[in-house]
Design a protein around this motif. Structure first.
Motif, PDB file in Angstrom:
ATOM      1  N   ASP A  13       0.836  -1.204   0.000  1.00  0.00           N
ATOM      2  CA  ASP A  13       0.000   0.000   0.000  1.00  0.00           C
ATOM      3  C   ASP A  13       0.868   1.250   0.000  1.00  0.00           C
ATOM      4  OD1 ASP A  13      -2.266  -1.504   0.036  1.00  0.00           O
ATOM      5  OD2 ASP A  13      -2.721  -1.181   2.154  1.00  0.00           O
ATOM      6  N   VAL A  14       0.437   2.260  -0.767  1.00  0.00           N
ATOM      7  CA  VAL A  14       1.140   3.540  -0.857  1.00  0.00           C
ATOM      8  C   VAL A  14       0.183   4.622  -0.361  1.00  0.00           C
ATOM      9  CG1 VAL A  14       2.268   5.194  -2.395  1.00  0.00           C
ATOM     10  CG2 VAL A  14       2.490   2.729  -2.820  1.00  0.00           C
ATOM     11  N   PRO A  15       0.330   5.083   0.880  1.00  0.00           N
ATOM     12  CA  PRO A  15      -0.600   6.086   1.404  1.00  0.00           C
ATOM     13  C   PRO A  15      -0.702   7.351   0.559  1.00  0.00           C
ATOM     14  CG  PRO A  15       0.631   5.105   3.198  1.00  0.00           C
ATOM     15  CD  PRO A  15       1.233   4.573   1.923  1.00  0.00           C
ATOM     16  N   ALA A  16       0.386   7.730  -0.126  1.00  0.00           N
ATOM     17  CA  ALA A  16       0.316   8.915  -0.980  1.00  0.00           C
ATOM     18  C   ALA A  16      -0.712   8.746  -2.093  1.00  0.00           C
ATOM     19  CB  ALA A  16       1.692   9.212  -1.588  1.00  0.00           C
ATOM     20  N   MET A  17      -0.964   7.485  -2.492  1.00  0.00           N
ATOM     21  CA  MET A  17      -1.933   7.198  -3.540  1.00  0.00           C
ATOM     22  C   MET A  17      -3.272   6.721  -2.971  1.00  0.00           C
ATOM     23  SD  MET A  17       0.068   7.868  -6.071  1.00  0.00           S
ATOM     24  CE  MET A  17      -0.881   7.271  -7.464  1.00  0.00           C
ATOM     25  N   GLN A  18      -3.243   6.202  -1.758  1.00  0.00           N
ATOM     26  CA  GLN A  18      -4.442   5.684  -1.087  1.00  0.00           C
ATOM     27  C   GLN A  18      -4.509   6.307   0.309  1.00  0.00           C
ATOM     28  OE1 GLN A  18      -2.344   1.982  -1.840  1.00  0.00           O
ATOM     29  NE2 GLN A  18      -4.270   1.041  -2.462  1.00  0.00           N
ATOM     30  N   PRO A  94       7.202   0.239   3.899  1.00  0.00           N
ATOM     31  CA  PRO A  94       8.054  -0.026   2.740  1.00  0.00           C
ATOM     32  C   PRO A  94       7.392   0.338   1.418  1.00  0.00           C
ATOM     33  CG  PRO A  94       7.329  -2.081   3.755  1.00  0.00           C
ATOM     34  CD  PRO A  94       6.946  -0.983   4.691  1.00  0.00           C
ATOM     35  N   GLY A  95       6.072   0.223   1.338  1.00  0.00           N
ATOM     36  CA  GLY A  95       5.385   0.634   0.116  1.00  0.00           C
ATOM     37  C   GLY A  95       5.548   2.117  -0.152  1.00  0.00           C
ATOM     38  N   GLN A  96       5.409   2.935   0.883  1.00  0.00           N
ATOM     39  CA  GLN A  96       5.556   4.383   0.727  1.00  0.00           C
ATOM     40  C   GLN A  96       7.003   4.759   0.415  1.00  0.00           C
ATOM     41  OE1 GLN A  96       3.217   6.671   0.485  1.00  0.00           O
ATOM     42  NE2 GLN A  96       3.428   8.328   1.988  1.00  0.00           N
ATOM     43  N   ALA A 131      -1.661  14.956   0.022  1.00  0.00           N
ATOM     44  CA  ALA A 131      -2.465  13.786  -0.353  1.00  0.00           C
ATOM     45  C   ALA A 131      -3.864  13.818   0.264  1.00  0.00           C
ATOM     46  CB  ALA A 131      -1.754  12.501   0.068  1.00  0.00           C
ATOM     47  N   GLY A 132      -4.090  14.756   1.186  1.00  0.00           N
ATOM     48  CA  GLY A 132      -5.406  14.899   1.795  1.00  0.00           C
ATOM     49  C   GLY A 132      -5.525  14.344   3.196  1.00  0.00           C
ATOM     50  N   VAL A 242     -10.680  13.281   2.044  1.00  0.00           N
ATOM     51  CA  VAL A 242      -9.425  13.114   1.300  1.00  0.00           C
ATOM     52  C   VAL A 242      -9.610  13.436  -0.181  1.00  0.00           C
ATOM     53  CG1 VAL A 242      -8.438  11.500   2.967  1.00  0.00           C
ATOM     54  CG2 VAL A 242      -9.754  10.614   1.020  1.00  0.00           C
ATOM     55  N   GLU A 243     -10.789  13.192  -0.721  1.00  0.00           N
ATOM     56  CA  GLU A 243     -11.020  13.524  -2.123  1.00  0.00           C
ATOM     57  C   GLU A 243     -10.980  15.031  -2.335  1.00  0.00           C
ATOM     58  OE1 GLU A 243     -14.751  11.686  -2.962  1.00  0.00           O
ATOM     59  OE2 GLU A 243     -13.863   9.711  -3.401  1.00  0.00           O
ATOM     60  N   ARG A 244     -11.653  15.777  -1.461  1.00  0.00           N
ATOM     61  CA  ARG A 244     -11.686  17.235  -1.615  1.00  0.00           C
ATOM     62  C   ARG A 244     -10.325  17.854  -1.285  1.00  0.00           C
ATOM     63  NH1 ARG A 244     -17.548  18.777   1.204  1.00  0.00           N
ATOM     64  NH2 ARG A 244     -18.841  17.901  -0.470  1.00  0.00           N
TER      65      ARG A 244
END
Length: 303
Positions: A13-18, A94-96, A131-132, A242-244
């Motif tokens: 998982d990549v928190p910057a993307m999710q 590690p994903g981030q 990233a929100g 996070v979307e807004r």
């Protein structure tokens, strides 16, 4: 040996993307992140470079399996030439870390070690990230003792991580004689870097720092419950938040101002005496930070 890819381990998982997955899943054992895999490190009562990478051709017993030798084989800096950096948020994931380095075409060869740290707790930064999400930040707490992941970054990797943190965060170096940082080997680190928020720490209704680095959905739910202005701007739920926020810088900045206007932001000045504003090429390396005296027996003494 079982599949050690980040995907197979559930660590991709990549928190910057999710953003609702922030801070991501941290490593839970000493490991070497490399080529999209997370290889376990065999702890030895020596400095990090002498630990063994389990799963290399020589296994855990041959000299080729020493971390420094594996890094050299990969064409990467050895442990002694790297900068130890304490992660309190997604830099423990590690994903981030892979994402941050890959976007700049840098090799993601990074030792990552859970370390017992005294005097530091994890709170929430007083701002909304690009990233929100609401990211974590450390704060000083003399009674705290936590397990935090230390990443060993080379100078190019440190520069890359700096670019994702500064100016919202500042980089400080914590002295090991004031902040006890104990490796699984028993070594007490002589010092380590840490990023702390330039926006202060969010307080809860009790005026104490809100716990950070946990469930992002629960955190955003609580912030929405505590402020009608935030609900109007970013609600009704964390997904909408996070979307807004992730799509509009002005909304992020307004939400950050609301944090302050609600009286939630505690100043964070304790780390200022330890700020290190040297360029990455001049930052202290592991070899320049000898362990606290008496904390690490020689291998001969422990055999």
């Amino acid at each position: 040996m079982k599949n050690r890819s980040l995907e197979a381990l559930g660590l991709a998982d990549v928190p910057a993307m999710q953003p609702l997955t922030y801070p991501g899943r941290p490593v839970t054992e000493p490991s070497l992140l490399t080529n999209g895999e997370l290889l376990p490190l065999g702890v030895r009562p020596e400095r990090l470079g002498a630990w063994h990478v389990i799963g290399t051709e020589a296994g855990s017993t041959g000299s080729e399996g020493m971390l420094d030798h594996v890094l050299a084989h990969l064409g990467q800096a050895d442990a002694g030439q790297r900068h130890p950096v304490i992660a309190v948020g997604s830099n423990a994931s590690p994903g981030q870390v892979s994402h941050k380095l890959a976007r700049l075409d840098l090799p993601a060869a990074v030792p990552m070690v859970p370390v017992r740290v005294s005097g530091i707790s994890v709170g929430c930064s007083g701002h909304i990230s690009p990233a929100g999400y609401v990211a974590a930040t450390p704060y000083m707490d003399p009674d705290a003792e936590s397990t935090l992941v230390v990443t060993w970054l080379d100078s190019s990797q440190l520069k890359a991580v700096d670019s994702t943190e500064i100016p919202d965060y500042q980089r400080a170096i914590l002295p090991g004689n004031r902040f006890e940082m104990t490796m699984p080997s028993g070594e007490r680190l002589g010092g380590a870097y840490i990023y702390f928020s330039a926006h202060g720490v969010l307080a809860g209704p009790d005026k104490r720092p809100r716990p950070g680095g946990g469930d992002q959905v629960a955190l955003l739910d609580s912030l929405l419950d505590d402020s009608s202005r935030l609900r109007g701007l970013l609600g009704p739920d964390p997904k909408t938040w996070v979307e807004r926020a992730g799509a509009d810088r002005e909304i992020r900045e307004l939400g950050t101002r609301i944090f302050g206007e609600e009286g939630w932001v505690l100043p964070q000045n304790e780390f200022l005496p330890f700020v290190d504003d040297h360029p990455e090429s001049q930052a202290s390396r592991y070899d320049e930070l000898p362990p606290v005296s008496g904390s690490l027996p020689s291998f001969a003494e422990s055999s």
